[in-house]
Design a protein around this motif. Structure first.
Motif, PDB file in Angstrom:
ATOM      1  N   MET A 286       0.819  -1.216   0.000  1.00 17.29           N
ATOM      2  CA  MET A 286       0.000   0.000   0.000  1.00 17.29           C
ATOM      3  C   MET A 286       0.841   1.249   0.000  1.00 17.29           C
ATOM      4  N   ILE A 287       1.831   1.240   0.938  1.00 13.31           N
ATOM      5  CA  ILE A 287       2.638   2.452   1.061  1.00 13.31           C
ATOM      6  C   ILE A 287       3.724   2.498  -0.007  1.00 13.31           C
ATOM      7  N   ASP A 288       4.016   1.325  -0.681  1.00 12.74           N
ATOM      8  CA  ASP A 288       5.145   1.290  -1.621  1.00 12.74           C
ATOM      9  C   ASP A 288       4.961   2.225  -2.819  1.00 12.74           C
ATOM     10  N   VAL A 289       3.702   2.522  -3.159  1.00 15.55           N
ATOM     11  CA  VAL A 289       3.486   3.420  -4.283  1.00 15.55           C
ATOM     12  C   VAL A 289       4.124   4.793  -4.013  1.00 15.55           C
ATOM     13  N   PHE A 290       4.239   5.142  -2.730  1.00 18.81           N
ATOM     14  CA  PHE A 290       4.833   6.419  -2.351  1.00 18.81           C
ATOM     15  C   PHE A 290       6.323   6.471  -2.668  1.00 18.81           C
ATOM     16  N   PHE A 291       6.922   5.299  -2.881  1.00 20.52           N
ATOM     17  CA  PHE A 291       8.346   5.308  -3.196  1.00 20.52           C
ATOM     18  C   PHE A 291       8.598   5.198  -4.692  1.00 20.52           C
ATOM     19  N   GLN A 292       7.526   4.955  -5.463  1.00 17.83           N
ATOM     20  CA  GLN A 292       7.699   4.813  -6.904  1.00 17.83           C
ATOM     21  C   GLN A 292       7.777   6.159  -7.614  1.00 17.83           C
ATOM     22  N   TYR A 293       7.027   7.126  -7.106  1.00 17.61           N
ATOM     23  CA  TYR A 293       7.003   8.425  -7.782  1.00 17.61           C
ATOM     24  C   TYR A 293       7.651   9.475  -6.919  1.00 17.61           C
ATOM     25  N   ASP A 294       8.454  10.327  -7.554  1.00 22.11           N
ATOM     26  CA  ASP A 294       9.135  11.384  -6.814  1.00 22.11           C
ATOM     27  C   ASP A 294       8.184  12.262  -6.031  1.00 22.11           C
ATOM     28  N   PHE A 295       7.111  12.720  -6.710  1.00 13.78           N
ATOM     29  CA  PHE A 295       6.250  13.696  -6.034  1.00 13.78           C
ATOM     30  C   PHE A 295       5.560  13.083  -4.822  1.00 13.78           C
ATOM     31  N   LEU A 296       5.254  11.777  -4.905  1.00 11.47           N
ATOM     32  CA  LEU A 296       4.645  11.139  -3.736  1.00 11.47           C
ATOM     33  C   LEU A 296       5.668  10.961  -2.623  1.00 11.47           C
ATOM     34  N   ARG A 297       6.897  10.681  -3.044  1.00 12.46           N
ATOM     35  CA  ARG A 297       7.924  10.504  -2.023  1.00 12.46           C
ATOM     36  C   ARG A 297       8.147  11.822  -1.275  1.00 12.46           C
TER      37      ARG A 297
ATOM     38  N   VAL B 242      -2.072  15.780  -1.785  1.00 10.51           N
ATOM     39  CA  VAL B 242      -0.980  14.798  -1.693  1.00 10.51           C
ATOM     40  C   VAL B 242       0.143  15.155  -2.654  1.00 10.51           C
ATOM     41  N   VAL B 243      -0.141  16.008  -3.630  1.00 13.62           N
ATOM     42  CA  VAL B 243       0.857  16.234  -4.673  1.00 13.62           C
ATOM     43  C   VAL B 243       1.388  17.662  -4.686  1.00 13.62           C
ATOM     44  N   ALA B 244       1.228  18.357  -3.566  1.00 10.92           N
ATOM     45  CA  ALA B 244       1.555  19.787  -3.571  1.00 10.92           C
ATOM     46  C   ALA B 244       3.050  20.074  -3.467  1.00 10.92           C
TER      47      ALA B 244
ATOM     48  N   VAL C 292       0.823   9.269   8.431  1.00 15.18           N
ATOM     49  CA  VAL C 292       1.056   8.160   7.511  1.00 15.18           C
ATOM     50  C   VAL C 292      -0.280   7.510   7.133  1.00 15.18           C
ATOM     51  N   ALA C 293      -1.099   7.202   8.124  1.00 15.39           N
ATOM     52  CA  ALA C 293      -2.391   6.573   7.830  1.00 15.39           C
ATOM     53  C   ALA C 293      -3.229   7.484   6.943  1.00 15.39           C
ATOM     54  N   GLY C 294      -3.228   8.778   7.241  1.00 13.03           N
ATOM     55  CA  GLY C 294      -4.031   9.726   6.483  1.00 13.03           C
ATOM     56  C   GLY C 294      -3.558   9.881   5.051  1.00 13.03           C
ATOM     57  N   LEU C 295      -2.236  10.002   4.843  1.00  7.27           N
ATOM     58  CA  LEU C 295      -1.712  10.188   3.489  1.00  7.27           C
ATOM     59  C   LEU C 295      -1.978   8.964   2.621  1.00  7.27           C
ATOM     60  N   VAL C 296      -1.731   7.774   3.168  1.00  4.63           N
ATOM     61  CA  VAL C 296      -1.916   6.547   2.390  1.00  4.63           C
ATOM     62  C   VAL C 296      -3.383   6.389   1.997  1.00  4.63           C
ATOM     63  N   SER C 297      -4.281   6.596   2.963  1.00  9.29           N
ATOM     64  CA  SER C 297      -5.688   6.410   2.609  1.00  9.29           C
ATOM     65  C   SER C 297      -6.175   7.524   1.679  1.00  9.29           C
TER      66      SER C 297
ATOM     67  N   PHE D  58      -4.472   8.934  -0.682  1.00 12.83           N
ATOM     68  CA  PHE D  58      -4.039   8.604  -2.033  1.00 12.83           C
ATOM     69  C   PHE D  58      -4.891   7.487  -2.625  1.00 12.83           C
ATOM     70  N   HIS D  59      -5.107   6.425  -1.872  1.00 15.42           N
ATOM     71  CA  HIS D  59      -5.822   5.272  -2.414  1.00 15.42           C
ATOM     72  C   HIS D  59      -7.311   5.519  -2.583  1.00 15.42           C
ATOM     73  N   LEU D  60      -7.876   6.360  -1.734  1.00 15.98           N
ATOM     74  CA  LEU D  60      -9.321   6.604  -1.838  1.00 15.98           C
ATOM     75  C   LEU D  60      -9.620   7.902  -2.586  1.00 15.98           C
ATOM     76  N   ASP D  61      -8.537   8.566  -3.048  1.00 12.62           N
ATOM     77  CA  ASP D  61      -8.678   9.837  -3.762  1.00 12.62           C
ATOM     78  C   ASP D  61      -9.457  10.880  -2.947  1.00 12.62           C
ATOM     79  N   LEU D  62      -8.978  11.077  -1.710  1.00 16.09           N
ATOM     80  CA  LEU D  62      -9.603  12.071  -0.829  1.00 16.09           C
ATOM     81  C   LEU D  62      -8.578  13.154  -0.518  1.00 16.09           C
ATOM     82  N   ALA D  63      -9.054  14.286   0.000  1.00 18.65           N
ATOM     83  CA  ALA D  63      -8.103  15.327   0.422  1.00 18.65           C
ATOM     84  C   ALA D  63      -7.420  14.865   1.712  1.00 18.65           C
ATOM     85  N   PRO D  64      -6.063  14.931   1.759  1.00 17.68           N
ATOM     86  CA  PRO D  64      -5.353  14.377   2.922  1.00 17.68           C
ATOM     87  C   PRO D  64      -5.692  15.087   4.237  1.00 17.68           C
TER      88      PRO D  64
END
Ligand SMILES: Nc1ncnc2c1ncn2[C@@H]1O[C@H](COP(=O)(O)OP(=O)(O)OP(=O)(O)O)[C@@H](O)[C@H]1O
Ligand SMILES: [Mg+2]
Lengths: 274, 277
Positions: free
Chosen positions: B1-12, B133-135, B240-245, B247-253
């Motif tokens: 779940m959290i690994d997607v955050f390491f795939q893209y620079d902006f998420l990281r 999440v992408v600011a 961490v819980a808020g950012l991950v959810s 991103f996955h649920l497409d909600l404002a963090p």
């Protein structure tokens, strides 16, 4: 400390102070020599706490001056040499999550100074001070969860931890049980005798106090008496009536308003507690 | 779940920034809460909005500002606001808390004027209000890293003085602790941390990240140092819980982080039912 034996620890010269229009202290002159133990007594609202606040530089007198070790209060900077236990020690927010150890450590912060941290020897001192007031079983307890008397003991430890040359106590034993009070007075006497600490103790407990102090000052707006405790003892009756008995008469002498003034006193005292 | 955050620079960048503000906001929040200034964070975050609106308005006319991240103007406003609050607290000495609603409403009022002058800001504004999440880009990220280092260093350096002042101001002053300079320094740090935190959490919810983790920690901590420990722990968990959810649920963090915080708070209140505060 004892380098200037001739300079008094605290010197007050012709000090007057008023809150807005109400005169609280009038023309007070007082010298507290190094190594003496002064008991400061007087009825409620007589200006004892106000005088202490002037000594500590928290209030600026309208007239006159205060010197600590010969230095005017405004210029004095060795505050770690002065310990203070305030009358309103319980004014701190009692939900504050701090342990007894953390609270007593605060007493060393001024001495340790900016940009420095507490070392092992400081922590050792903190434990000693906690033991000195018999609170060693509560070192890690939360200050807010102690009884009023226990909290007061912790604040006394905080004042003692930096080994101050001058210790000022404004009714420190309020809420402390009888046995601990006499232990506490005995401890003060030892500090005075053995370490030569200069003490100023504000109290209403005139009977017990006079066994321990060296000098007495009686305050009720003006300084009615200041001198050796034996002289005080010999004239105690007179002092008491002068201060407490004919309080209203006395005020009439010193002030135009008479009874009205007395009423004002009480009103203001209530507000002052905030 | 959290690994997607390491795939893209902006998420990281967002994740690391999140971790830093999950640390900084509760860290400073501890002092705000124990000094009964929790609402200060609210007032300052609203002034930050004023600054952001001002910068965006300028951006329409001056090219320099259209390239600049409006958050920096927000930070300047919020530092200014914190100084004004201090002045007002002195004016209303017996009603110190009045300073907060005065500055809060003045800030919003001015902000609304700026927004209407620019005929609304649509989507961008939504991100500033509720977080994104992408600011975070690389420059922002380095700003956050340096601020984190500076603020943490200053707090450690002045820890004992700030602690003493929060516990018992009168005694601290008698002990010779310089009250006013330290207080200003602290307020400026709060203003800056609000500025960086709001990019992820959003203006409306940034104060929650300063106070809710501390509210949880209050229930558990026995001493002041423990209070920091628990507050930062709860802050990090909720970020961490808020950012991950989010991103996955497409909600404002902002929303998810604060909801995670609220769940933690309910949990600790239930677990520590016997105490009262
Ligand atoms: N903050 C204040 N503002 C206005 N008046 C005050 C304030 N504090 C004290 N006073 C007034 O000054 C007078 C002296 O007060 P002070 O606290 O010095 O008395 P005290 O001798 O310490 O009394 P107590 O034995 O009750 O502690 C009182 O009449 C009180 O009403
Ligand atoms: Mg008093």
């Amino acid at each position: 400390m004892n380098t200037h034996t001739n300079t008094p620890a605290v010197e007050i010269e012709n000090l007057s102070f008023a809150y807005r229009n109400q005169n609280v202290l009038e023309d007070i002159s007082l010298k507290v020599p190094h190594g003496s133990f002064l008991g400061l007594v007087g009825p409620n609202g007589s200006g004892k706490s106000t005088l202490i606040k002037c000594i500590l530089g928290l209030l600026t007198p309208d007239k006159g001056a205060v010197k600590l070790n010969g230095v005017p209060v405004k210029k004095f900077d060795k505050w770690s040499e002065i310990g203070f236990v305030s009358q309103k020690a319980n004014s701190f927010n009692s939900g504050f999550p701090a342990t007894v150890f953390e609270v007593v450590s605060m007493g060393l912060y001024g001495k340790v100074g900016l940009f420095r941290f507490l070392r092992k020897k400081h922590k050792e001192k903190v434990r000693e001070a906690i033991a000195q007031v018999g609170m060693e079983d509560y070192t890690q307890a939360n200050i807010g969860q102690l009884s009023g008397g226990q909290q007061q003991r912790v604040f006394i430890a905080r004042a003692l931890v930096s080994d101050p040359a001058i210790l000022i106590l404004d009714e420190p034993t309020v809420g402390v049980d009888a046995k601990s009070v006499s232990n506490f007075y005995t401890m003060l006497r030892e500090l005075n005798n053995e370490k030569g600490m200069t003490l100023i103790l504000v109290t209403h407990d005139i009977g017990a106090m006079s066994e321990y102090v060296t000098d007495v000052a009686c305050l009720n707006k003006c300084l009615h008496f200041h001198g050796d405790k034996h002289v005080f003892e010999d004239n105690k009756e007179e002092m008491m009536t002068a201060m407490y008995g004919h309080e209203v008469n006395l005020l009439e002498h010193n002030h135009d308003h008479g009874h009205h003034h007395h009423h004002h006193d009480h009103d203001d005292a209530g507000r002052g507690q905030e | 779940m959290i690994d997607v955050f390491f795939q893209y620079d902006f998420l990281r960048y967002s994740l690391f920034t999140g971790l830093m503000i999950g640390f900084l906001a509760p860290f400073l929040g501890v002092f705000l809460v124990v000094r009964r200034l929790s609402l200060m964070a609210d007032a300052l975050s609203h002034i930050t909005l004023t600054g952001i609106a001002f910068s965006m308005l300028l951006g329409r006319h001056v090219t320099f500002f259209s390239a600049l991240n409006p958050v920096y103007m927000g930070m300047i406003f919020s530092v200014g606001g914190s100084l004004l609050i201090e002045r007002l607290r002195f004016v209303y000495r017996f009603y110190k808390e009045l300073a907060i609603p005065i500055i809060l409403s003045a800030g919003i009022g001015l902000g609304v004027v700026f927004i209407s002058l620019a005929d609304g800001f649509n989507n961008d504004l939504f991100n500033y209000l509720f977080g994104s999440v992408v600011a975070i880009n690389q420059t922002d990220f380095y700003v956050v890293v340096s601020l984190t280092a500076v603020v943490t260093g200053l707090i450690i350096l002045f820890y004992k003085e700030l602690f003493f002042l929060s516990f018992d101001e009168e005694q601290a002053v008698i002990a010779g602790i310089p009250k006013m300079p330290l207080h200003f320094l602290f307020m400026v740090m709060v203003a800056l941390v609000i500025g960086i935190s709001m990019q992820i959490v959003g203006i409306l919810l940034v104060s929650a990240l300063m106070t809710l983790p501390v509210a949880c920690a209050m229930r558990l901590a026995r001493g002041f140092k423990q209070l920091f420990f628990y507050a930062v722990l709860f802050g990090e968990i909720s970020v961490v819980a808020g950012l991950v959810s989010a991103f996955h649920l497409d909600l404002a963090p902002g929303g998810t982080i604060v909801m995670a915080n609220v769940l933690l708070l309910i949990g600790t209140i239930i677990l520590t039912k016997k105490q009262s505060m």
